[in-house]
Design a protein around this motif. Structure first.
Motif, PDB file in Angstrom:
ATOM      1  N   THR A 157       2.168 -29.067 -38.421  1.00 47.16           N
ATOM      2  CA  THR A 157       3.335 -28.557 -39.151  1.00 47.16           C
ATOM      3  C   THR A 157       4.627 -29.005 -38.495  1.00 47.16           C
ATOM      4  N   PHE A 158       4.657 -28.966 -37.167  1.00 43.93           N
ATOM      5  CA  PHE A 158       5.855 -29.365 -36.417  1.00 43.93           C
ATOM      6  C   PHE A 158       6.219 -30.824 -36.693  1.00 43.93           C
ATOM      7  N   PHE A 159       5.234 -31.714 -36.563  1.00 44.58           N
ATOM      8  CA  PHE A 159       5.511 -33.139 -36.776  1.00 44.58           C
ATOM      9  C   PHE A 159       5.828 -33.440 -38.246  1.00 44.58           C
ATOM     10  N   LEU A 160       5.227 -32.692 -39.160  1.00 42.64           N
ATOM     11  CA  LEU A 160       5.556 -32.848 -40.578  1.00 42.64           C
ATOM     12  C   LEU A 160       7.017 -32.506 -40.835  1.00 42.64           C
ATOM     13  N   LEU A 161       7.470 -31.413 -40.244  1.00 43.74           N
ATOM     14  CA  LEU A 161       8.861 -30.981 -40.439  1.00 43.74           C
ATOM     15  C   LEU A 161       9.847 -31.945 -39.791  1.00 43.74           C
ATOM     16  N   ILE A 162       9.533 -32.397 -38.577  1.00 41.36           N
ATOM     17  CA  ILE A 162      10.475 -33.232 -37.830  1.00 41.36           C
ATOM     18  C   ILE A 162      10.562 -34.642 -38.399  1.00 41.36           C
ATOM     19  N   PHE A 163       9.414 -35.246 -38.704  1.00 39.44           N
ATOM     20  CA  PHE A 163       9.397 -36.659 -39.068  1.00 39.44           C
ATOM     21  C   PHE A 163       9.372 -36.915 -40.571  1.00 39.44           C
ATOM     22  N   LEU A 164       9.177 -35.888 -41.380  1.00 34.37           N
ATOM     23  CA  LEU A 164       9.140 -36.101 -42.822  1.00 34.37           C
ATOM     24  C   LEU A 164      10.162 -35.237 -43.553  1.00 34.37           C
ATOM     25  N   ILE A 165      10.052 -33.931 -43.394  1.00 36.76           N
ATOM     26  CA  ILE A 165      10.921 -33.025 -44.152  1.00 36.76           C
ATOM     27  C   ILE A 165      12.372 -33.136 -43.702  1.00 36.76           C
ATOM     28  N   THR A 166      12.610 -33.125 -42.375  1.00 37.78           N
ATOM     29  CA  THR A 166      13.992 -33.177 -41.872  1.00 37.78           C
ATOM     30  C   THR A 166      14.727 -34.441 -42.300  1.00 37.78           C
ATOM     31  N   PRO A 167      14.135 -35.659 -42.164  1.00 34.71           N
ATOM     32  CA  PRO A 167      14.849 -36.847 -42.655  1.00 34.71           C
ATOM     33  C   PRO A 167      15.164 -36.790 -44.145  1.00 34.71           C
ATOM     34  N   ILE A 168      14.239 -36.230 -44.932  1.00 32.14           N
ATOM     35  CA  ILE A 168      14.494 -36.119 -46.371  1.00 32.14           C
ATOM     36  C   ILE A 168      15.680 -35.192 -46.627  1.00 32.14           C
ATOM     37  N   LEU A 169      15.707 -34.045 -45.957  1.00 33.60           N
ATOM     38  CA  LEU A 169      16.806 -33.096 -46.142  1.00 33.60           C
ATOM     39  C   LEU A 169      18.132 -33.689 -45.683  1.00 33.60           C
ATOM     40  N   ILE A 175      24.144 -30.118 -26.609  1.00 36.49           N
ATOM     41  CA  ILE A 175      25.436 -29.421 -26.607  1.00 36.49           C
ATOM     42  C   ILE A 175      26.562 -30.418 -26.407  1.00 36.49           C
ATOM     43  N   GLY A 176      26.346 -31.372 -25.473  1.00 35.28           N
ATOM     44  CA  GLY A 176      27.363 -32.394 -25.237  1.00 35.28           C
ATOM     45  C   GLY A 176      27.614 -33.263 -26.447  1.00 35.28           C
ATOM     46  N   LEU A 177      26.549 -33.553 -27.200  1.00 40.62           N
ATOM     47  CA  LEU A 177      26.675 -34.369 -28.412  1.00 40.62           C
ATOM     48  C   LEU A 177      27.072 -33.547 -29.631  1.00 40.62           C
ATOM     49  N   LYS A 178      27.124 -32.222 -29.466  1.00 41.10           N
ATOM     50  CA  LYS A 178      27.465 -31.281 -30.545  1.00 41.10           C
ATOM     51  C   LYS A 178      26.509 -31.401 -31.737  1.00 41.10           C
ATOM     52  N   LEU A 179      25.240 -31.591 -31.412  1.00 43.47           N
ATOM     53  CA  LEU A 179      24.205 -31.656 -32.451  1.00 43.47           C
ATOM     54  C   LEU A 179      23.601 -30.267 -32.594  1.00 43.47           C
ATOM     55  N   TRP A 180      24.294 -29.413 -33.304  1.00 40.76           N
ATOM     56  CA  TRP A 180      23.920 -28.005 -33.349  1.00 40.76           C
ATOM     57  C   TRP A 180      22.620 -27.780 -34.105  1.00 40.76           C
ATOM     58  N   MET A 181      22.365 -28.560 -35.139  1.00 34.15           N
ATOM     59  CA  MET A 181      21.124 -28.386 -35.885  1.00 34.15           C
ATOM     60  C   MET A 181      19.915 -28.687 -35.003  1.00 34.15           C
ATOM     61  N   TRP A 182      19.987 -29.800 -34.263  1.00 27.40           N
ATOM     62  CA  TRP A 182      18.874 -30.158 -33.389  1.00 27.40           C
ATOM     63  C   TRP A 182      18.766 -29.202 -32.213  1.00 27.40           C
ATOM     64  N   LEU A 183      19.886 -28.643 -31.783  1.00 25.34           N
ATOM     65  CA  LEU A 183      19.842 -27.624 -30.734  1.00 25.34           C
ATOM     66  C   LEU A 183      19.088 -26.398 -31.236  1.00 25.34           C
ATOM     67  N   ALA A 184      19.362 -25.989 -32.472  1.00 24.51           N
ATOM     68  CA  ALA A 184      18.666 -24.836 -33.052  1.00 24.51           C
ATOM     69  C   ALA A 184      17.179 -25.131 -33.196  1.00 24.51           C
ATOM     70  N   ILE A 185      16.841 -26.332 -33.664  1.00 24.06           N
ATOM     71  CA  ILE A 185      15.435 -26.707 -33.813  1.00 24.06           C
ATOM     72  C   ILE A 185      14.725 -26.689 -32.466  1.00 24.06           C
ATOM     73  N   THR A 186      15.371 -27.261 -31.441  1.00 28.23           N
ATOM     74  CA  THR A 186      14.780 -27.282 -30.097  1.00 28.23           C
ATOM     75  C   THR A 186      14.526 -25.875 -29.585  1.00 28.23           C
ATOM     76  N   THR A 187      15.499 -24.992 -29.786  1.00 26.75           N
ATOM     77  CA  THR A 187      15.355 -23.611 -29.317  1.00 26.75           C
ATOM     78  C   THR A 187      14.220 -22.900 -30.043  1.00 26.75           C
ATOM     79  N   VAL A 188      14.194 -23.014 -31.366  1.00 28.39           N
ATOM     80  CA  VAL A 188      13.159 -22.332 -32.166  1.00 28.39           C
ATOM     81  C   VAL A 188      11.773 -22.869 -31.827  1.00 28.39           C
TER      82      VAL A 188
END
Length: 527
Positions: free
Chosen positions: A78-90, A41-54
């Motif tokens: 699936t989690f590590f695939l999304l975080i370390f592969l899919i998310t950087p690509i997107l 929240i302090g860094l205003k990283l809303w996407m990562w905040l949403a990912i952390t919550t979900v």
């Protein structure tokens, strides 16, 4: 406890262990989430905040019950695939449609605050404060904020570049020697050493007090209240120099909007993050100079990847064939020596070889009495890269070829000899096709690896040698090292354009790999 009670006690203890482990695991997940959320929240990283919550909710839903058994095993991968592969690509694809880079990383409001804040000048009689630099993020990257104490009145204030000055309740902070030393949970007060290491990022903090006044640091422990020379007018969306009257209004500069002087036509260096559509891709494929550089580097990248695979495979196969002969004694010792280049970390080998190629003091020139400018001539630098990659790569090919050769049944070789084939004919017409069936996918993956072999270029030649006035692409640069220079080059980072080149490289690599795998299907006829 009786003898009959012992088995029951043991059974209860065994059943409690998974429950205890589950509670510990879920507690650790919850604690991590509680620590991350305020930081994000302090860094205003809303996407990562949403990912952390979900992710936190998903973990509790899946692992707190006895249901969703398949999900318990599928979720981690699936989690590590999304975080370390899919998310950087997107993220890379997203940045390729923006002007993200030096001077264009924040919002328009942050750009205006930076322009006006950096123009603050101290006037005679202005108030000075005892300052403490704090952060809710990291000491190196922030975000940074100021806690200020008026030494005369004892009043305490707080603010940052994004947050205007506000008064602080003394009960919420701890003050020693008229300076804030503690500021609540999650807030870290930086030491002078940490402030100096953060450098320019801290010095750029400007806390807005009013439309015409702001507070800036004078030293790591002192701030001053000053007047803004550059002032923003929201109604006209312009910035005006209050001393000279010069006005800057928003105009298009290249593919981005900036504040441009109505008088001189010069744009202010500070911009903001904007979408630029396909401009980065258009720049790559339509700009003559960049297109020519890209095509030239692309051809060398193809040649580098192909020759690296071909030379290492040929040498590795030759050595594997020689050391697979039962008539040779001491095979294990020879194989051990041949694996030594593979055992040494690659970055160490590359740095050592870069010294070997030194024109005046290098081992190669001195030992062979040569005068070759290995790293100063584009052609010889390419030869040096290929020779070094051959030294580092042939042990891998030697290993896989040895394994493939030993998996070929002796019966096939004997049948070929009975049919009258010589050793050479048996090797070329029987063993080689069968060996290629096993190693062809590895050759394709090796080609893809060398196509993006950043270390081999960056640590050996640094991409050089460079032509006169050329800083984007050197004589040995491959596409990935060219992208690195665009993104982090000395002329200023251009992450948006580098992302566009990365996306193009991704498709090129995928297309080449697909064509190679399709070509290797021919080998499936050999069984």
């Amino acid at each position: 406890m009786t003898a009959t009670d012992a088995p029951a006690f043991k059974e209860r203890s065994t059943s409690l262990l998974p429950l205890i482990l589950k509670i510990v695991f879920l507690g650790a997940v919850l604690a991590t989430a509680c620590w991350l959320v305020p930081v994000l929240i302090g860094l205003k990283l809303w996407m990562w905040l949403a990912i952390t919550t979900v992710v936190t909710i998903a973990i509790f839903c899946i692992y707190s019950t006895k249901r969703f058994i398949p999900a318990k095993y599928i979720f981690p991968g699936t989690f590590f695939l999304l975080i370390f592969l899919i998310t950087p690509i997107l993220l890379t694809v997203n940045y390729s449609f923006t002007n993200y880079g030096d001077g264009t990383r924040g919002t328009k409001e942050q750009a205006i605050a930076s322009i006006t804040g950096n123009s603050v000048k101290e006037v005679e009689g202005s108030t000075r404060f005892n300052a403490s630099v704090a952060t809710t993020g990291t000491a190196a990257d922030g975000p940074f904020e100021l806690y200020l104490v008026n030494p005369e009145t004892g009043e305490i204030f707080h603010g940052s570049t994004e947050q205007p000055l506000e008064k602080v309740d003394p009960a919420d902070v701890k003050v020693e020697n008229k300076r804030v030393v503690e500021a609540g949970k999650g807030v870290q007060i930086l030491t002078n050493k940490e402030i100096n290491q953060a450098g320019k990022k801290v010095l750029e903090i400007a806390v807005e007090k009013s439309d015409t006044e702001a507070i800036r640091l004078l030293t790591p422990t002192m701030a001053f209240e000053g007047t803004k020379v550059m002032r923003y007018d929201e109604a006209s969306d312009t910035i005006t120099n209050s001393e000279t009257g010069e006005t800057w209004s928003i105009k298009k500069v290249g593919s981005s909007e900036k504040f441009v002087s109505d008088k001189t036509g010069q744009a202010l260096s500070q911009g903001w993050l904007q979408g630029v559509g396909l401009d980065n891709y258009a720049r790559l494929f339509t700009n003559g100079k960049i297109g020519a550089q890209f095509f030239k580097v692309f051809l060398w990248t193809l040649a580098f990847a192909f020759l690296s695979v071909a030379t290492t495979f040929i040498l590795g196969l030759f050595l594997a064939l020689v050391l697979n002969d039962d008539r040779l004694k001491g095979k294990r010792l020879y194989r051990s020596f041949l694996l030594l280049p593979y055992a040494v970390p690659g970055f160490i080998s590359l740095l050592i070889w870069s010294n070997f190629y030194n024109k005046d003091f290098g081992l190669i020139n001195n030992l062979l009495h040569l005068d070759i400018n290995w790293l100063g001539d584009p052609t010889m630098a390419k030869v040096a890269v290929l020779l070094t990659n051959l030294w580092m790569g042939f042990p891998y090919m030697f290993i896989i070829c040895t394994g493939a050769l030993q998996s070929i049944p002796e019966d096939i070789k004997e049948a070929a000899r009975i049919d009258g084939a010589s050793r050479f004919q048996t090797t070329v017409r029987v063993i080689a096709p069968l060996l290629l069936v096993a190693v062809a996918p590895l050759l394709v993956s090796s080609f893809a690896f060398n196509f993006n072999n950043f270390n081999a270029i960056q640590l050996l030649t640094g991409g050089g040698p460079f032509g006169q006035g050329e800083y984007t692409a050197g004589g040995t640069d491959i596409l990935i090292s060219m992208i690195y220079r665009i993104a982090f080059g000395g002329s200023g980072a251009d992450f948006g354009f580098a992302s566009a080149v990365s996306v193009a490289l991704f498709f090129i690599t995928g297309l080449l790999a697909a064509l190679q795998f399709r070509a290797t299907r021919v080998l499936e006829d050999f069984n």
